[in-house]
Each structure stands twice: as C-alpha cells, then as structure tokens.
Write an enzyme that holds these catalytic residues in place. Structure first.
Site, PDB file in Angstrom:
ATOM      1  CD  GLU A  17     -39.176 -14.146  35.827  1.00 13.15           C
ATOM      2  OE1 GLU A  17     -38.381 -13.197  35.789  1.00 13.15           O
ATOM      3  OE2 GLU A  17     -39.037 -15.194  35.179  1.00 13.15           O
ATOM      4  CE  LYS A  38     -36.601 -10.040  40.378  1.00 17.24           C
ATOM      5  NZ  LYS A  38     -37.857 -10.769  40.124  1.00 17.24           N
ATOM      6  NE  ARG A  67     -34.979  -1.144  38.475  1.00 16.20           N
ATOM      7  CZ  ARG A  67     -34.990  -1.982  37.448  1.00 16.20           C
ATOM      8  NH1 ARG A  67     -34.210  -1.750  36.411  1.00 16.20           N
ATOM      9  NH2 ARG A  67     -35.734  -3.064  37.439  1.00 16.20           N
TER      10      ARG A  67
END
Length: 577
Positions: free
Chosen positions: A48, A281, A271
């Site tokens: 994104e 983020k 992850r």
RNA sequence: GGCGCGCUGGUGUAGCGGCAGCAUCGCGCACUUUGAAUGCGCGGGUGCGGGUUCAACUCCCGCGCGCGCCGCCA
C-alpha cells in the site's frame, strides 16, 4: 564455504547438495508436479503506498520476486491503492525506486485500475443476493458484530430487496450520500466464529481525492474484498502474504467462489522482525513527523532508503533475507545477522583507505623537515585485482588518539612511551615523548622512525605487536563523518511498560558527528576503484569500519561519510571489561 | 471464544523414523603489516503424559505453555 556461496540470489538453491526447500517452495513444486496451474508461477508484491518500504518488506520482495525468478514465472509490483486518505504519490515513487535498487523488476500495476471491474462484480453479488447496502453507522455495526464469545445480530438492512440494493449502491457510487453513512456488505454469517465473516464491509463511502483516479470514485473497496479480485484479475497463482491474514483467507476464498472466478491460492508466512528497531509504518512515520530522525531515509531507519544511505548494499540485504529463510511462525532476528551479512559483502568489495577520526598529532623527529615520500598501500587485501595506491608520508602525521596510552594496560598492543609500533605500509616508529598542555592533555607525540623498516617490515626480523593507521598532516583532507549506532537501546522497543512510551527507548547516541576527520588525500580515486550497482561510493576506513559517501557531500563542501557498520573490535571488548 | 502457528544448544532455525546440521553468539587456539578477514576447536535433543514401532527429536492422541489475528486500515 565462502567462495562458492551465491551472494546474489534470493533463494537458497545451491547447485550441489540436496536442495532444502522452504514450505512455499514445496507447495509450488507440488503444484508444478500436479499441473495445478498449467506449470505457471505468478506472484505479486502488493504494497500500500502509505509509507516507505523497510527491511521487513525486503523479505517479502525477495520471496515473491525470488520465487518468480527461480521458477521462471512472473512477479507483479502491484500498488494496493484502495485507501486514498492514506496514500500518496511520494510513496509510489519511493517504493518503485527501492524495489529496483534491491535488484528486482516486474510489471508495475495498480489496484485502482481494477475499480471498474470490482464494481461490476459487486453488482453481481448483489444480484445473487450475496451483498447488501447497510445504513448502520460504524458504531452500530460494531454493536451488531457481537463479541469473541457471543454471535452478532443481523443488520436490520440485511434483507433489503435486490432492486433496492442495486439502486442504493448505484447512488452510493454517484455520490449521493455522505462519508460513513452506508456501506456495501457481504451477506455471510453474523454468527460465524470467525469475526471476519460476520458480514464484512466491501465498500465504504470516501469522498477523497485519489492519486491516480482523482475524483472519479467516492466509494472505495475494502482490502478483503479487493485483494482476491486483484489477484484473480492478474491470474496470480500463489498469493503470498503475512500471517495475520490467515484468518482472512476464508473470506478471500468466499468472495472468489461466490463470484465463480479464477481463484489463486493464498499462502501466509511470518513477517520479519528485527531487534533494536521498530518496523511498523505508523511508528516510522511518527519518527519522521516528530523529527526524531531526519527523514524516511535517515541512515538509522530500517527503511530501504535509510539502509541504502547508510551504505548497506542490496546484495547483502538479499543474502540476509535468504539466510533468514521463510517460516510459518513469528520470530525476531538478531540485527547482528544483518550487520554480519553487510560486513561479509563489504569486506570482499570495499576498497581500503586510511582515515583518522580523532586525530592526535605525531612528529617524527628524525625525519627531515620539508621532506615527503609516497608509499605503496594495497587497496583490498581480499581482492588482488583492486591493485595498490600511493600514500604520502611526511614528518608530521595524525594517528588515532585512542591508539596511544600513556600508561598502557597489559594487553594494549598499541603506542605508549618507549613502545614501538608499525604505521601501516610505512615505518616502525617509537614513541619518545608525549607533549602535554597546561591542563595535562596530550597534545602531541614525538617519535622516531626506523628508516630500515620502510614498507613495514624490519630487515632484522624484529616484530611489533601493533599496526596503526595514520595520515600525513600536510596532505590530509578534512571530512565530516557520521557515526551511527542502533536507533533504540532496548531489544524490543515495542514492548513498553506501564506509563512508558516506545520513544523513551530511543538511543540518544545513535548519531555522533565528527566534523573534521582526516582522510588520506587520494580517498576518492581509491574509492572509485570499486564499482557498486547503485553507484554509491563505499570504503573501509582501516581498522574502523565501512563507510559510504553521503549525498550531502555536495552541499557540505567536504566529503561526508556515513558509517555503515563497524569492524568487529575485540580490543573494545577487552577494554570494556 | 474462534482460527492459525510454535515449543531442538545463549539466540534464530534445519531435519519430514534409525547418523542432530546450519547460522549467529560466547570462549580458546593458529595465522596475520587492519586486535579485521581467514582457518580450527569447544558449548545441545525434555514443554509434559501417553501411544504406534525393532527404532521417535522426527508419526498419532491428550495436556501445558507461548505467539499472532479478529477496524467503514492494509
């Protein structure tokens, strides 16, 4: 194991030995064997564009692009730009650049290009009685959703007629309703134990300007609805995502089956987590916005742009990701493994140069005043093809202040009163006197040299314990050197105690700037002898670490170097005890 | 509450029934014109209880513990 290890592949396929496949590779090879996808492998990396890429993304990029490369397939870079309120063109640009820097390329696609198709499919679901327009507010929806233990209750709008739903949805699209007033929801099961299946929203109303579609749309698709469609449109075979989407897979499957369209397989993996840093983020954005760092590309950031500026090579990131492997459970990787991969790569490739960070003047009393000479120095002991260079030597030199001790402890191999050491590639010198100022600080060393040891070897076989780096005072070039350390001083900054904030653990000494380090004058030619895929000049300052030339060099009017990583320093360990 | 994953040396992991390997970390030795690099050595099998088997770290069952997720974000 050093020489023949592939350093530039994202997978662990060494030519010899039985290949050990990670679980994703196993699935792919099984599919290849059974012909499930007609032999195709099509992956995608779907960021994104709401922030910069970080080292965690690198793992996913290496996985997806690496798999495509390994199995002769394709990997799309697809921007999942379904939420215009968080997304920006700046991020699209940086992500594209970072992926190319990392060494991968593929078709660049945008989820927003599929908005029309998605809309058509939503209409189809409405017609099939599998979706409805709901007028509940966000809070009401939450109230109806039920809890972990209690089932939810149906929305009062759940049984609207197809015709009414079609009309309302069309008017949502046309912009007749304000943000948040209605949603399109999938009609699944309000009693499902999996909360994701309790009539999830497919579309919400957002009168927001989209970086690519502008004001064409005022309804935007939700991730769960959109993602499988994007994969389907692109005929992805293996849709690889992180563990937290495991509970969303039934939904992914439900939409695709309800529509009866091409259906990729979603596979989840763990992850990457690293200690001494944060990876979300949201937190990285906060560091940038509150100026705790200079920007997304601050060399202390775990972002790819930060690592790049720090001097980390794309090759070392790729080997690091391959080393770390792919698993189905979360774990935290020690940063030292990243640092190690970086040292490994840089050791082989970085030209050596001498630089004194904390200068102490040395006068060679028996060396003629006004005289100088040039000595041969090897550019890279790990790479004979790097050749040699000439380094000027003269009566007045700088050495590292830490390389002298007036009262040296037993294991200190460097200079002290009456001691003899080697100046790398130059001569043996012996310290005769330490000159001090009124306050008792050592300001200068007076030494003698042995002309017979030119080049660094004593004809009489005499040995010396230490070898120091040095720079001729008259020839030295001033440089700004930025010494970086880990951003946080605790292993897991995410774990905060009562009343504390994760920012409390920021390391106050993560950046130390040295305004006037002394470099040997030919540093640039020496550095340029190596070629790097990203054209960033990198060197090893002997005995200190690896450094990369920063882009600030131009405006600073002198070279600016960032320390990428130190050399291992066993003396520091001994001294620390 | 549900779903999923895990429990092997200080740490992170590999093995898909019989040999426990890799990386990292720590320590030691050798070598060395970077106390770097390189090479060598040392440091382990139990989450608990059952079962299958000639044989289980590897398979099955139960329990325990830990982790992740459950937004009109992705």
């Amino acid at each position: 194991m050093a020489a023949d290890r592939p350093t530039d592949t994202a997978d662990n396929t060494s030519s010899d030995a039985p290949r050990r496949l990670n679980f994703v590779q196993q699935i792919i090879e099984d599919d290849l064997r059974t012909g499930k996808w007609e032999g195709r492998v099509a992956t995608r990396f779907p960021p994104e564009p709401n922030g910069y890429l970080h080292i965690g993304h690198a793992k996913s990029i290496c996985l997806n692009f690496g798999l495509a490369r390994q199995y002769n397939g394709t990997c799309n870079l697809r921007f999942d730009d379904t939420n215009p309120v968080k997304e920006e063109q700046e991020y699209i640009d940086s992500i594209t650049a970072d992926i190319r820097w990392l060494g991968f390329e593929g078709p660049v696609l945008f989820a927003s290009d599929y908005f029309g198709q998605m809309y058509t499919w939503a209409v189809q679901l409405i017609q099939d009685g599998k979706a409805y327009v709901c007028d509940l507010s966000a809070e009401e929806v939450r109230a109806h959703r039920g809890t972990l233990t209690a089932p939810g209750t149906d929305s009062p709008f759940r049984n609207r007629s197809v015709a009414e739903n079609l009309d309302l949805f069309e008017r949502m699209r046309r912009g007749e309703f304000p943000d948040g007033s209605r949603t399109l929801r999938a009609k699944i099961d309000m009693a499902s134990p999996n909360m994701n299946l309790r009539d999830p929203a497919m579309y919400r109303i957002l009168h927001a300007h989209h970086p690519r579609t502008g004001d064409h749309w005022c309804i935007y698709p939700m991730y769960d609805w959109a993602h499988g469609l994007e994969d389907s449109i692109e005929r992805i075979t293996h849709s690889i995502c992180t563990l937290e989407f495991e509970n969303h897979r039934p939904l992914y499957d439900w939409f695709l089956d309800a529509l009866g369209i091409y259906h990729p397989q979603q596979i989840e993996f763990a992850r990457l987590a690293l200690n001494y840093t944060v990876m979300s983020k949201r937190k990285l954005l906060e560091l940038v916005k509150t100026k705790r760092v200079s920007g997304w590309d601050d060399p202390r950031m775990p972002t790819l742009s930060g690592l790049r500026r720090r001097g980390v090579t794309p090759e070392s990131i790729r080997t690091f990701c391959a080393d770390v492997g792919v698993a189905k459970f979360n774990s935290t990787i020690d940063v030292t493994r990243l640092e190690n991969a970086v040292r490994d790569d840089l050791n082989k490739r970085a030209p050596r140069v001498m630089a004194v960070l904390n200068p102490l003047k040395v006068v060679i009393t028996n060396y003629p005043e006004g005289q100088s000479e040039e000595l041969d120095a090897v550019n890279n002991p790990e790479d004979a093809s790097a050749g040699t260079r000439r380094v000027p030597f003269a009566r007045e030199l700088f050495i590292e202040a830490e390389d002298f001790m007036e009262d040296p402890p037993r294991k200190f191999f460097r200079l002290g009163p009456g001691r003899e050491v080697r100046l790398r590639y130059a001569y043996f010198i012996t310290c005769q006197e330490a000159v001090k100022d009124a306050a008792g600080n050592i300001t200068e060393l007076r030494c003698t040299y042995d002309p017979a040891t030119r080049g660094g070897d004593a004809p009489d076989g005499r040995k010396v314990k230490g070898t120091l780096h040095w720079v001729s005072a008259a020839h030295a070039v001033d440089a700004e050197v930025r010494l970086y350390d880990r951003l946080f001083n605790v292993e897991n900054p995410d774990k905060v105690e009562e009343g504390q904030d994760w920012k409390d653990h920021l390391n106050p000494e993560s950046l130390r700037t040295i305004p006037a380090a002394k470099l040997e004058p030919n540093w640039r030619e020496a550095a340029n002898r190596a070629s790097w895929t990203d054209e960033i000049a990198r060197v090893q300052f002997e005995r200190q670490g690896y450094f990369a030339l920063d882009a600030d060099t131009a405006k600073a009017g002198r070279p600016v170097f960032n320390r990428t990583v130190t050399l291992k320093d066993t003396w520091a360990k001994i001294a620390g005890k």
